[in-house]
Design a protein around this motif. Structure first.
Motif, short mmCIF file in Angstrom:
data_model
loop_
_atom_site.label_atom_id
_atom_site.label_comp_id
_atom_site.label_asym_id
_atom_site.label_seq_id
_atom_site.Cartn_x
_atom_site.Cartn_y
_atom_site.Cartn_z
N LEU A 45 -69.55 -40.70 28.70
CA LEU A 45 -68.78 -41.49 27.74
C LEU A 45 -68.08 -42.65 28.43
O LEU A 45 -67.99 -43.76 27.88
CB LEU A 45 -67.75 -40.61 27.02
CG LEU A 45 -66.83 -41.30 26.02
CD1 LEU A 45 -67.64 -42.03 24.96
CD2 LEU A 45 -65.88 -40.29 25.37
N LYS A 48 -70.33 -45.73 28.82
CA LYS A 48 -70.55 -46.45 27.56
C LYS A 48 -69.30 -47.24 27.17
O LYS A 48 -69.40 -48.38 26.70
CB LYS A 48 -70.92 -45.47 26.45
CG LYS A 48 -72.29 -44.84 26.61
CD LYS A 48 -72.61 -43.95 25.43
CE LYS A 48 -73.98 -43.30 25.59
NZ LYS A 48 -74.32 -42.45 24.42
N ASP A 99 -78.91 -45.67 23.82
CA ASP A 99 -78.94 -44.21 23.79
C ASP A 99 -80.36 -43.64 23.84
O ASP A 99 -80.53 -42.42 23.86
CB ASP A 99 -78.25 -43.69 22.52
CG ASP A 99 -76.75 -43.92 22.55
OD1 ASP A 99 -76.19 -43.91 23.65
OD2 ASP A 99 -76.17 -44.12 21.47
N GLY A 197 -70.38 -46.70 18.43
CA GLY A 197 -69.39 -45.74 18.89
C GLY A 197 -68.39 -45.29 17.85
O GLY A 197 -67.47 -44.52 18.16
N GLU A 200 -68.27 -41.54 17.56
CA GLU A 200 -68.17 -40.81 18.82
C GLU A 200 -66.86 -40.03 18.88
O GLU A 200 -65.80 -40.53 18.49
CB GLU A 200 -68.23 -41.78 20.00
CG GLU A 200 -68.24 -41.12 21.36
CD GLU A 200 -69.55 -40.43 21.67
OE1 GLU A 200 -69.51 -39.28 22.16
OE2 GLU A 200 -70.62 -41.02 21.41
N TYR A 210 -67.04 -48.26 21.07
CA TYR A 210 -67.05 -48.12 22.52
C TYR A 210 -66.22 -49.19 23.23
O TYR A 210 -66.30 -49.33 24.44
CB TYR A 210 -68.48 -48.17 23.05
CG TYR A 210 -69.30 -46.94 22.75
CD1 TYR A 210 -68.91 -45.69 23.23
CD2 TYR A 210 -70.47 -47.03 22.00
CE1 TYR A 210 -69.66 -44.56 22.95
CE2 TYR A 210 -71.23 -45.90 21.73
CZ TYR A 210 -70.81 -44.67 22.20
OH TYR A 210 -71.56 -43.54 21.93
#
Length: 262
Positions: A45, A48, A99, A197, A200, A210
């Motif tokens: 994570l 990213k 991804d 993101g 997420e 992100y």
């Protein structure tokens, strides 16, 4: 967050953005990744978040360096009209592919590419090796640069500057044009990383997809001050020296990245 480290990264990234036409992501991504990992964020994570945040900062440094280069008449806006839309589409695709493609494959290919380009630029004294490709060819190159840069969190100058220089564009004009093309690239990729993101889990406070806004603010604060300095230096240094500096920069970058493979 380590504010002095963020400000330092922003200062170096901003100077490189103006001086060499690169986005500064090669400085920001590893530092921000380390800072996120220190906060206990998992590495998958953290990387990213670092890439997404880096791309967001490049939007700002690109605007700052473009302004300085444009005032000196160095940006080739004719090339920008072809490269800009292509790199915009490519970076959207790159953000979507982030991804899906195994990171190891892209990483190794990028390291090999950087080594090859650094050697070519160091050995070449004559700018013109071949003419610029046709409009479809130039658009294809910029699309590829957009995809690759979005995956790596960089502004595209590390590929566009050597390519334009190889095709006979004077290095200062290549740097200025690459800086301009870095704006649609980073804006498009940033949007992709924000959207990607949003769902997420486990994101640090102040995150928009992100992109981490506190880190973004710390880096941008310093980079805004230093990007015009780098752009001004680019127009005062001899072309051959700029080519050598860019060659050394790419070689050191490739070496650092290669060590991460072991």
């Amino acid at each position: 967050m380590d504010l002095p480290m963020l400000l330092g990264a922003g200062a170096v990234a901003g100077t490189l953005a103006g001086l060499l036409g690169i986005g500064g992501g090669v400085i920001i991504v590893p530092i921000v990744t380390l800072l996120f990992e220190r906060q206990g964020i998992p590495a998958n994570l953290a990387i990213k978040m670092a890439v997404g945040t880096s791309l967001a900062t490049i939007v700002v440094t690109a605007i700052s360096s473009i302004y300085t280069h444009h005032r000196k008449g160095a940006v080739d806006w004719g090339l920008f009209k072809i490269m800009g839309p292509s790199v915009f589409v490519g970076s959207l695709v790159g953000a979507w592919l982030a991804d899906l493609i195994p990171g190891e494959i892209m990483y190794i290919a990028f390291v090999v590419f950087l080594f090859a380009v650094s050697v070519q630029m160091a050995m070449s004294r004559v700018a013109a090796h071949r003419p610029l490709p046709s409009t479809p060819g130039l658009a294809s190159v910029s699309t590829f640069v957009g995809i690759s840069s979005a995956l790596m969190g960089i502004g595209g100058g590390a590929m566009h500057v050597p390519f334009l220089s190889y095709c006979g564009i004077p290095v200062k004009r290549a740097i200025a044009t690459a800086a301009a093309v870095g704006l649609p690239l980073s804006a498009s990729a940033t949007a992709g990383f924000i959207i990607g993101g949003l769902d997420e889990q486990g994101m640090p406070a102040g995150s928009l997809g992100y992109v981490n806004l506190p880190v973004f603010g710390g880096v941008v604060g310093a980079s805004l001050l230093f990007a015009p300095l780098g752009a001004t230096l680019a127009h005062k240094l001899p072309d051959l020296l700029l080519r050598r500096l860019f060659s050394v920069f790419l070689f050191l970058l490739a070496t650092r990245m290669a060590f991460n493979l072991f």
